[in-house]
Design a protein around this motif. Structure first.
Motif, PDB file in Angstrom:
ATOM      1  N   PHE A  33      23.120  29.761  41.300  1.00  0.00           N
ATOM      2  CA  PHE A  33      23.833  29.720  40.030  1.00  0.00           C
ATOM      3  C   PHE A  33      24.352  31.118  39.729  1.00  0.00           C
ATOM      4  O   PHE A  33      23.625  32.105  39.849  1.00  0.00           O
ATOM      5  N   SER A  34      25.626  31.203  39.344  1.00  0.00           N
ATOM      6  CA  SER A  34      26.256  32.481  39.023  1.00  0.00           C
ATOM      7  C   SER A  34      27.001  32.339  37.706  1.00  0.00           C
ATOM      8  O   SER A  34      27.447  31.245  37.356  1.00  0.00           O
ATOM      9  N   TYR A  35      27.170  33.458  36.991  1.00  0.00           N
ATOM     10  CA  TYR A  35      27.890  33.336  35.724  1.00  0.00           C
ATOM     11  C   TYR A  35      28.759  34.556  35.440  1.00  0.00           C
ATOM     12  O   TYR A  35      28.509  35.669  35.915  1.00  0.00           O
ATOM     13  N   LEU A  36      29.805  34.293  34.654  1.00  0.00           N
ATOM     14  CA  LEU A  36      30.798  35.283  34.254  1.00  0.00           C
ATOM     15  C   LEU A  36      30.676  35.573  32.767  1.00  0.00           C
ATOM     16  O   LEU A  36      30.602  34.640  31.954  1.00  0.00           O
ATOM     17  N   VAL A  37      30.658  36.848  32.401  1.00  0.00           N
ATOM     18  CA  VAL A  37      30.778  37.252  31.002  1.00  0.00           C
ATOM     19  C   VAL A  37      32.139  37.916  30.818  1.00  0.00           C
ATOM     20  O   VAL A  37      32.731  38.438  31.766  1.00  0.00           O
ATOM     21  N   ALA A  59      22.775  41.331  34.219  1.00  0.00           N
ATOM     22  CA  ALA A  59      22.336  40.181  35.019  1.00  0.00           C
ATOM     23  C   ALA A  59      23.487  39.275  35.423  1.00  0.00           C
ATOM     24  O   ALA A  59      23.343  38.462  36.343  1.00  0.00           O
ATOM     25  N   ALA A  60      24.637  39.399  34.734  1.00  0.00           N
ATOM     26  CA  ALA A  60      25.793  38.561  35.063  1.00  0.00           C
ATOM     27  C   ALA A  60      26.326  38.930  36.438  1.00  0.00           C
ATOM     28  O   ALA A  60      26.247  40.074  36.883  1.00  0.00           O
ATOM     29  N   ALA A 182      29.166  29.400  36.000  1.00  0.00           N
ATOM     30  CA  ALA A 182      29.345  29.242  34.550  1.00  0.00           C
ATOM     31  C   ALA A 182      30.238  30.347  34.018  1.00  0.00           C
ATOM     32  O   ALA A 182      30.285  31.457  34.554  1.00  0.00           O
ATOM     33  N   ILE A 183      30.928  30.028  32.934  1.00  0.00           N
ATOM     34  CA  ILE A 183      31.773  30.982  32.226  1.00  0.00           C
ATOM     35  C   ILE A 183      31.329  30.998  30.767  1.00  0.00           C
ATOM     36  O   ILE A 183      31.217  29.939  30.134  1.00  0.00           O
ATOM     37  N   CYS A 184      31.066  32.177  30.239  1.00  0.00           N
ATOM     38  CA  CYS A 184      30.812  32.312  28.805  1.00  0.00           C
ATOM     39  C   CYS A 184      32.171  32.219  28.113  1.00  0.00           C
ATOM     40  O   CYS A 184      32.926  33.198  28.058  1.00  0.00           O
TER      41      CYS A 184
END
Length: 242
Positions: A33-37, A59-60, A182-184
């Motif tokens: 799982f990876s995410y963008l801020v 952590a992003a 995921a995208i914030c």
């Protein structure tokens, strides 16, 4: 590999707009799982007040510049942050035909807003995860994390608020049960469904979208743009001189 640029205590990830779209429109590999801020001026100001939030941004996996003002300040230092507003990214992803092949979780909007989204994009595999008023660590928070994990989406759009959505993304990553990317996304869905209107092009081109928003919602946004926002210049000077 994208390059990163240190600026105002953050490591900004720099990609072209097509590269960002390709990243999120390519089905992710199984597991992980990876995410963008998407830091903007308000986020930088709030991070300066609450240094503990820096760990959430660290952590992003990616930190994409969301602000034309930050982009201009970066250029004054000879840096190209390649601003790509998060609302534009989400719009471009959903309007790209490739997104129809993705399983997309949308966390946060109420059922009516989600209905409008599904009506506008009837050929997409969209899944609503409702996010009641909640605080990190509460029973409601844990239940919403579990509901998001249960979808096992390729792409998750976190439409809560800053900094809750960033903390939520960090918790999803730490727990290790979610998959995909995921995208914030903040208010991006409201722009897509017409619940909020983007500033006219002239405001965006002149980096004065903030002024349009202030004039549209003065009662809600005056403090952000007239009190907190100008602090970005002091932060910039402090980093430049320090």
């Amino acid at each position: 590999m994208p390059k990163t640029i240190p600026f105002l205590a953050l490591e900004f990830t720099v990609r072209t707009a097509p590269e960002w779209r390709d990243l999120f429109l390519t089905p992710p590999p199984p597991g992980g799982f990876s995410y963008l801020v998407t830091p903007n001026v308000d986020h930088i100001v709030q991070l300066s007040k609450r240094p503990e939030l820096g760990a959430i941004y660290d952590a992003a996996d990616w930190r994409m510049c969301d602000s034309r003002i930050l982009e201009k300040l970066g250029r004054m230092r000879g840096l190209d942050l390649a601003c790509y507003p998060g609302a534009d990214l989400v719009r471009d992803l959903i309007e790209d035909p490739r997104s129809r092949a993705l399983k997309i979780a949308v966390v946060g909007p109420d059922p009516e807003r989600f209905r409008l989204l599904r009506e506008k994009f009837p050929h997409h595999d969209l899944h609503l995860v409702e996010a009641p008023f909640m605080t990190p660590g509460s029973a409601e928070w844990e239940a919403t994390l579990a509901a998001t994990e249960a979808v096992q989406a390729d792409l998750t759009l976190l439409c809560i608020s800053f900094p809750k959505q960033e903390i939520f993304a960090r918790d999803l990553k730490t727990r290790g049960h979610a998959r995909g990317q995921a995208i914030c996304a903040g208010a991006s869905i409201d722009f897509l469904t017409g619940q909020q209107k983007r500033a006219p092009e002239i405001f965006r081109k002149t980096s004065t979208e903030w002024l349009y928003r202030l004039l549209s919602q003065p009662g809600r946004l005056w403090k952000r743009y007239l009190v907190d926002g100008p602090r970005i210049f002091a932060i910039y000077l402090r980093h430049r001189n320090g």
